[in-house]
Design an enzyme around this catalytic site. Structure first.
Site, PDB file in Angstrom:
ATOM      1  N   ARG A  71      55.360  45.454  42.381  1.00  0.00           N
ATOM      2  CA  ARG A  71      54.896  46.833  42.632  1.00  0.00           C
ATOM      3  C   ARG A  71      56.013  47.700  43.223  1.00  0.00           C
ATOM      4  NH1 ARG A  71      51.306  44.433  40.447  1.00  0.00           N
ATOM      5  NH2 ARG A  71      49.072  44.693  40.811  1.00  0.00           N
ATOM      6  N   GLU A 108      49.296  48.600  49.397  1.00  0.00           N
ATOM      7  CA  GLU A 108      49.912  48.842  48.092  1.00  0.00           C
ATOM      8  C   GLU A 108      49.806  50.325  47.767  1.00  0.00           C
ATOM      9  OE1 GLU A 108      49.533  48.691  43.612  1.00  0.00           O
ATOM     10  OE2 GLU A 108      48.030  47.358  44.463  1.00  0.00           O
ATOM     11  N   SER A 167      43.663  47.950  44.059  1.00  0.00           N
ATOM     12  CA  SER A 167      44.041  47.081  45.183  1.00  0.00           C
ATOM     13  C   SER A 167      44.623  47.941  46.299  1.00  0.00           C
ATOM     14  CB  SER A 167      45.132  46.097  44.765  1.00  0.00           C
ATOM     15  OG  SER A 167      44.677  45.255  43.752  1.00  0.00           O
TER      16      SER A 167
HETATM   17  N1  EPU Z   1      39.604  36.219  45.780  1.00  0.00           N
HETATM   18  C1  EPU Z   1      38.768  35.906  46.831  1.00  0.00           C
HETATM   19  N2  EPU Z   1      37.632  36.626  46.970  1.00  0.00           N
HETATM   20  C2  EPU Z   1      37.285  37.616  46.112  1.00  0.00           C
HETATM   21  C3  EPU Z   1      38.151  37.935  45.029  1.00  0.00           C
HETATM   22  C4  EPU Z   1      39.316  37.216  44.883  1.00  0.00           C
HETATM   23  O1  EPU Z   1      39.020  35.003  47.614  1.00  0.00           O
HETATM   24  O2  EPU Z   1      36.238  38.219  46.294  1.00  0.00           O
HETATM   25  C5  EPU Z   1      40.832  35.413  45.620  1.00  0.00           C
HETATM   26  C6  EPU Z   1      40.583  34.300  44.606  1.00  0.00           C
HETATM   27  O3  EPU Z   1      41.190  33.143  45.061  1.00  0.00           O
HETATM   28  C7  EPU Z   1      41.296  34.811  43.380  1.00  0.00           C
HETATM   29  C8  EPU Z   1      42.453  35.546  44.014  1.00  0.00           C
HETATM   30  O4  EPU Z   1      41.896  36.201  45.157  1.00  0.00           O
HETATM   31  O5  EPU Z   1      41.720  33.760  42.566  1.00  0.00           O
HETATM   32  C9  EPU Z   1      43.110  36.552  43.108  1.00  0.00           C
HETATM   33  O6  EPU Z   1      42.140  37.485  42.677  1.00  0.00           O
HETATM   34  P1  EPU Z   1      42.395  38.345  41.355  1.00  0.00           P
HETATM   35  O7  EPU Z   1      42.787  37.482  40.227  1.00  0.00           O
HETATM   36  O8  EPU Z   1      41.195  39.219  41.176  1.00  0.00           O
HETATM   37  O9  EPU Z   1      43.682  39.208  41.657  1.00  0.00           O
HETATM   38  P2  EPU Z   1      44.313  39.846  42.965  1.00  0.00           P
HETATM   39  O10 EPU Z   1      45.449  39.033  43.418  1.00  0.00           O
HETATM   40  O11 EPU Z   1      43.245  40.112  43.944  1.00  0.00           O
HETATM   41  C10 EPU Z   1      46.035  41.252  41.574  1.00  0.00           C
HETATM   42  C11 EPU Z   1      46.463  42.703  41.483  1.00  0.00           C
HETATM   43  C12 EPU Z   1      45.437  43.514  40.724  1.00  0.00           C
HETATM   44  C13 EPU Z   1      45.266  42.900  39.333  1.00  0.00           C
HETATM   45  C14 EPU Z   1      44.821  41.449  39.504  1.00  0.00           C
HETATM   46  C15 EPU Z   1      44.673  40.731  38.179  1.00  0.00           C
HETATM   47  C16 EPU Z   1      47.752  43.092  43.513  1.00  0.00           C
HETATM   48  C17 EPU Z   1      47.782  43.752  44.842  1.00  0.00           C
HETATM   49  N3  EPU Z   1      46.619  43.231  42.830  1.00  0.00           N
HETATM   50  O12 EPU Z   1      44.844  41.237  42.380  1.00  0.00           O
HETATM   51  O13 EPU Z   1      45.954  44.808  40.567  1.00  0.00           O
HETATM   52  O14 EPU Z   1      44.305  43.614  38.563  1.00  0.00           O
HETATM   53  O15 EPU Z   1      45.812  40.743  40.275  1.00  0.00           O
HETATM   54  O16 EPU Z   1      45.914  40.407  37.691  1.00  0.00           O
HETATM   55  O17 EPU Z   1      48.735  42.493  43.112  1.00  0.00           O
HETATM   56  C18 EPU Z   1      45.978  47.019  41.476  1.00  0.00           C
HETATM   57  O18 EPU Z   1      47.193  46.857  41.618  1.00  0.00           O
HETATM   58  O19 EPU Z   1      45.387  48.076  41.814  1.00  0.00           O
HETATM   59  C19 EPU Z   1      45.195  45.926  40.934  1.00  0.00           C
HETATM   60  C20 EPU Z   1      43.866  45.983  40.801  1.00  0.00           C
END
Ligand code: EPU
Length: 366
Positions: free
Chosen positions: A183, A362, A258
């Site tokens: 990012r 972010e 996010s």
């Molecule tokens: N998780 C939890 N509880 C929840 C949801 C998620 O514990 O309620 C944990 C789970 O272990 C899950 C992990 O968080 O496996 C990762 O969750 P997710 O795959 O939804 O992705 P993220 O790391 O939370 C990142 C990006 C998102 C992007 C997703 C999918 C960042 C800050 N965010 O989120 O980007 O859509 O991966 O690739 O890197 C954005 O930048 O606005 C955004 C939405």
């Protein structure tokens, strides 16, 4: 060129903060941008200057006393190979311009990011399909290095066309010049305020195939598309379904996606988290984490925030999204910047108190 004074920005930021700016300027071409930045003209606009895209990664913390600029440069074209004219690439005509398998496509900074993703998928071109559904515009995508489901925009950016506000000239930055990180890019760092992105050239492919290794994307695609060769459109539709099930639609509930970055911490900090989790849930419990190399570990901020009890929490008009606690929402549409900031502070403090880890936003605070 469109110039408006005391412009209400509520509909120009997906968080739906009810704020205004002293002046708002929309430019439709590089020529108009150059006109604005002429020495005789630039002084007429209230300072400071700020360029927004779709306003989808911003938190306006108060009214903005300067000028907000927005690109309305909206075109998508296939870049000619040497000796060719630029040409249209009509929907459905897979491969004409991509005959060799690869093609370069240039998109204006004001094109909606998801319109670009849809344009590519409709033409059978692989590249941005995993990034489908991300709010915002092409220019901001290149500044922010947007990422989702195992792909970052840097993976498909070839070069970025910019306007240099210091020299008043156009300049191309190669993907290397953009110094992309998580990012992050040169546009957010040393070159902040210097370059205005006007268009981006992407390298796309007719036959590179899908990238399905993130989380349960492969399983979801298999369920959705069945057997047989996958198309970019099928992957795009699956990604949109996953997103819709996890993330709020900014058209319905205000948010900036996010809110926090996923923290990358030394292994010793991760061990504290793991001890906590095993103490609470038992020795078999596996904390979600990713090896970030060099003795560092990336932990999902969503997990840390959930452990602190914030998932689905509401405080006045602000809240934490029930399906993805990484997202702070304007729950009623009437949240003030102060309510969002107060909730941000409480979440950050609680994660620091419980795990000793500091979350960083972010979302850009203006
Ligand atoms: N998780 C939890 N509880 C929840 C949801 C998620 O514990 O309620 C944990 C789970 O272990 C899950 C992990 O968080 O496996 C990762 O969750 P997710 O795959 O939804 O992705 P993220 O790391 O939370 C990142 C990006 C998102 C992007 C997703 C999918 C960042 C800050 N965010 O989120 O980007 O859509 O991966 O690739 O890197 C954005 O930048 O606005 C955004 C939405």
């Amino acid at each position: 060129m469109k110039i408006e004074y005391n412009k209400d920005l509520t509909r120009l930021n997906t968080f739906g903060m009810k704020v205004s700016c002293a002046c708002y300027v929309e430019f439709g071409s590089v020529g108009e941008l150059a006109e604005i930045y002429k020495e005789s003209e630039v002084r007429k606009f209230p300072q400071p200057f700020f360029h927004i895209g779709g306003g989808s990664n911003l938190l306006f913390t108060k009214d903005f006393s300067g000028t907000v600029f927005h690109s309305a440069i909206r075109f998508i074209r296939v870049c000619p190979r040497s000796g060719e004219q630029a040409r249209a690439f009509p929907s459905g005509s897979v491969g004409e311009a991509a005959g060799s398998g690869c093609c370069e496509v240039e998109a204006g900074s004001g094109v909606l990011w998801d319109d670009f993703c849809s344009w590519c998928s409709d033409r059978g071109l692989w590249g941005p399909e995993n990034l489908s559904g991300i709010p915002g515009e092409v220019g901001a995508a290149a500044v922010q290095n947007i990422g989702a489901y195992g792909v970052e925009v840097k993976d498909i950016v070839r070069k970025v066309r910019c306007f240099d506000v210091v020299t008043g000239e156009e300049r191309w930055l190669s993907v290397k010049d953009c110094r992309y990180g998580y990012r992050d890019s040169v546009f957010k760092d040393t070159a902040k305020g210097r370059y205005v992105v006007t268009s981006v050239v992407f390298r796309l492919s007719e036959n590179s195939g899908p990238r399905l290794d993130y989380g349960h994307v492969r399983k979801a695609v298999a369920e959705y598309a069945g057997t047989g060769p996958l198309t970019p459109s099928q992957v795009r539709k699956t990604i949109l379904e996953i997103r819709n099930s996890k993330l709020p639609d900014p058209a319905v509930v205000g948010s900036a996606g996010s809110f926090f970055k996923n923290p990358v911490v030394p292994k010793s900090s991760y061990d504290i988290v793991e001890n906590y989790a095993k103490g609470k849930y038992g020795q078999d419990y596996a904390v979600p984490h990713f090896d970030a190399g060099s003795g560092f570990v990336k932990i999902p901020a969503a997990w840390l925030i959930e452990q602190c009890g914030w998932k689905g929490y509401r405080e006045g008009n602000a809240g934490v999204y029930e399906n993805q606690p990484l997202v702070i929402v304007n729950a009623t549409g009437n949240a003030t910047p102060d309510e969002i900031l107060a909730l941000e502070r409480r979440i950050t403090d609680s994660v620091r108190n419980l795990f000793g880890i500091t979350l960083h936003p972010e979302v850009e605070h203006i």
